[in-house]
Write a protein that holds these residues in place. Structure first.
Motif, PDB file in Angstrom:
ATOM      1  N   PHE A   1     -21.836 -15.007  53.360  1.00  0.00           N
ATOM      2  CA  PHE A   1     -20.677 -15.382  52.457  1.00  0.00           C
ATOM      3  C   PHE A   1     -19.268 -15.238  52.885  1.00  0.00           C
ATOM      4  O   PHE A   1     -18.817 -16.305  52.767  1.00  0.00           O
ATOM      5  CB  PHE A   1     -21.051 -14.594  51.059  1.00  0.00           C
ATOM      6  CG  PHE A   1     -20.339 -15.170  50.019  1.00  0.00           C
ATOM      7  CD1 PHE A   1     -20.741 -16.513  49.308  1.00  0.00           C
ATOM      8  CD2 PHE A   1     -19.205 -14.664  49.655  1.00  0.00           C
ATOM      9  CE1 PHE A   1     -19.784 -16.846  48.162  1.00  0.00           C
ATOM     10  CE2 PHE A   1     -18.243 -15.192  48.602  1.00  0.00           C
ATOM     11  CZ  PHE A   1     -18.542 -16.284  47.786  1.00  0.00           C
ATOM     12  N   GLN A  59     -19.792 -11.415  36.901  1.00  0.00           N
ATOM     13  CA  GLN A  59     -18.425 -11.756  36.742  1.00  0.00           C
ATOM     14  C   GLN A  59     -17.902 -11.731  34.998  1.00  0.00           C
ATOM     15  O   GLN A  59     -18.714 -11.838  34.280  1.00  0.00           O
ATOM     16  CB  GLN A  59     -18.014 -13.053  37.317  1.00  0.00           C
ATOM     17  CG  GLN A  59     -17.986 -13.098  38.596  1.00  0.00           C
ATOM     18  CD  GLN A  59     -17.166 -14.302  39.366  1.00  0.00           C
ATOM     19  OE1 GLN A  59     -17.308 -15.412  39.036  1.00  0.00           O
ATOM     20  NE2 GLN A  59     -16.408 -13.636  39.899  1.00  0.00           N
ATOM     21  N   VAL A  63     -17.593 -12.611  45.685  1.00  0.00           N
ATOM     22  CA  VAL A  63     -17.666 -13.890  44.897  1.00  0.00           C
ATOM     23  C   VAL A  63     -16.332 -13.864  44.259  1.00  0.00           C
ATOM     24  O   VAL A  63     -15.726 -15.094  43.820  1.00  0.00           O
ATOM     25  CB  VAL A  63     -18.813 -13.971  44.019  1.00  0.00           C
ATOM     26  CG1 VAL A  63     -18.795 -15.098  43.102  1.00  0.00           C
ATOM     27  CG2 VAL A  63     -20.233 -13.926  44.833  1.00  0.00           C
ATOM     28  N   CYS A  64     -15.936 -12.674  43.567  1.00  0.00           N
ATOM     29  CA  CYS A  64     -14.759 -12.535  42.817  1.00  0.00           C
ATOM     30  C   CYS A  64     -13.536 -12.885  43.718  1.00  0.00           C
ATOM     31  O   CYS A  64     -12.497 -13.324  43.068  1.00  0.00           O
ATOM     32  CB  CYS A  64     -14.757 -11.141  42.089  1.00  0.00           C
ATOM     33  SG  CYS A  64     -16.113 -10.723  41.029  1.00  0.00           S
ATOM     34  N   CYS A  93     -16.699  -7.272  45.242  1.00  0.00           N
ATOM     35  CA  CYS A  93     -17.500  -8.696  44.633  1.00  0.00           C
ATOM     36  C   CYS A  93     -16.676  -9.726  45.627  1.00  0.00           C
ATOM     37  O   CYS A  93     -15.681 -10.241  45.268  1.00  0.00           O
ATOM     38  CB  CYS A  93     -16.873  -8.592  43.375  1.00  0.00           C
ATOM     39  SG  CYS A  93     -17.626 -10.361  42.678  1.00  0.00           S
ATOM     40  N   LEU A 140     -25.081 -13.875  37.704  1.00  0.00           N
ATOM     41  CA  LEU A 140     -23.757 -13.612  37.992  1.00  0.00           C
ATOM     42  C   LEU A 140     -23.130 -12.501  37.411  1.00  0.00           C
ATOM     43  O   LEU A 140     -22.651 -12.572  36.234  1.00  0.00           O
ATOM     44  CB  LEU A 140     -22.925 -14.873  37.848  1.00  0.00           C
ATOM     45  CG  LEU A 140     -21.400 -15.063  38.610  1.00  0.00           C
ATOM     46  CD1 LEU A 140     -21.595 -15.064  40.097  1.00  0.00           C
ATOM     47  CD2 LEU A 140     -20.775 -16.208  38.330  1.00  0.00           C
ATOM     48  N   GLU A 183     -24.119 -11.267  52.162  1.00  0.00           N
ATOM     49  CA  GLU A 183     -22.798 -10.825  51.645  1.00  0.00           C
ATOM     50  C   GLU A 183     -21.771 -11.122  52.962  1.00  0.00           C
ATOM     51  O   GLU A 183     -20.767 -11.912  52.858  1.00  0.00           O
ATOM     52  CB  GLU A 183     -22.393  -9.587  51.264  1.00  0.00           C
ATOM     53  CG  GLU A 183     -21.521  -9.483  50.082  1.00  0.00           C
ATOM     54  CD  GLU A 183     -21.700  -8.346  49.231  1.00  0.00           C
ATOM     55  OE1 GLU A 183     -20.983  -7.459  49.684  1.00  0.00           O
ATOM     56  OE2 GLU A 183     -22.366  -8.210  48.256  1.00  0.00           O
TER      57      GLU A 183
END
Ligand SMILES: Cc1cc2nc3c(=O)[nH]c(=O)nc-3n(C[C@H](O)[C@H](O)[C@H](O)COP(=O)(O)OP(=O)(O)OC[C@H]3O[C@@H](n4cnc5c(N)ncnc54)[C@H](O)[C@@H]3O)c2cc1C
Length: 241
Positions: A101, A214, A75-76, A73, A212, A98
């Motif tokens: 990102f 999370q 984003v995490c 992840c 999302l 990804e």
């Protein structure tokens, strides 16, 4: 564990088991598993997703996760790989995104094709333009090299500080779809702003819902769902003490 004991303190009954079926009945639902059956007026589906793994055995997978050289992840935890030598394995637009990102955290990003098929030319060109290295697959024969994870690719064996598989997820929305709830094309359960699905009395929260993936998001949605369940029940069955 603390959350479990907290729930028990308030009279929650916890059953360790797999729900095989949720069936509508008059005024609610019957929730069935192998050795249990529960009558409920409302059902909250929070069955999550399972990320597709690259081909590696469970022991290696757990070790690599614990060492932080296998991650799922960005984003995490993208911040934790700042400046590191990172690879993304995938073959779809999501994997290319990804990579893009992760480029905001490190200049060393490699896209490794999961299989033998190529990437769409426009995606490949874009990735090259932003400085992402492209390597052909298949991505296989993973191995730990100290704190790095190495694998075999069309360009030979390479090791990385961290590898992010971006192979998609299995969305566990089967209980919701069996009830006839609306889902997205990918299979995520559709909900309104209060986590209500399209089936009255059925709510959904967490990764199984579009949005999302999370922990904080899942917990926030659970809070919204709990409030909606309470209020919806109250409007049908008002109870005053
Ligand atoms: C390796 C990894 C690292 C991550 N790191 C982070 C991070 O650093 N920060 C962060 O915020 N998020 C992180 N995430 C994402 C986070 O774990 C999820 O967003 C969060 O757990 C979602 O909660 P959930 O309750 O929706 O689903 P889950 O936590 O997946 O829980 C769903 C549960 O439902 C159970 N279940 C499914 N079907 C049934 C059934 N039929 N009957 C009974 N039970 C069923 C499953 O077994 C599972 O226990 C990470 C995820 C992974 C895989």
């Amino acid at each position: 564990m603390r959350m479990r004991s907290h729930a028990l303190k308030f009279g929650t009954r916890i059953i360790d088991g797999r729900v095989q079926e949720v069936r509508p009945r008059t005024g609610g639902f019957v929730v069935r598993g192998h050795d249990f059956s529960i009558d409920a007026r409302s059902v909250l589906i929070a069955t999550g997703v399972t990320n597709r793994r690259p081909a590696m055995d469970d022991t290696l997978h757990s070790k690599a996760l614990a060492l932080g050289c296998l991650r799922y992840c960005p984003v995490c935890d993208g911040y934790e790989v700042t400046g590191q030598d990172v690879a993304v394995i995938g073959d779809a637009v999501g994997a290319a995104k990804e990579c893009e990102f992760l480029r905001s955290y490190t200049h060393q990003v490699t896209f490794i094709l999961a299989g033998r098929e190529g990437l769409a030319e426009s995606s490949a060109l874009h990735l090259k333009k932003i400085g992402v290295r492209l390597i052909g697959g298949p991505a296989e024969q993973f191995q730990l090299d100290g704190k790095r994870l190495s694998l075999s690719t069309a360009a030979g064996r390479i090791s990385f500080d961290a590898i992010y598989p971006a192979l998609g997820s299995i969305i566990h929305s089967d209980l919701a779809t069996a009830l006839g709830a609306d889902v997205t094309e990918e299979g995520c359960v559709k909900v309104d702003m209060h986590q209500r699905t399209s089936i009255r009395g059925v709510y959904a929260a967490g990764d199984v819902v579009i949005g999302l993936d999370q922990i904080s998001h899942a917990m926030g949605e659970a809070g919204l769902a709990a409030t909606a369940i309470r209020n919806d029940l109250d409007s049908s069955y008002p109870r005053f003490r």
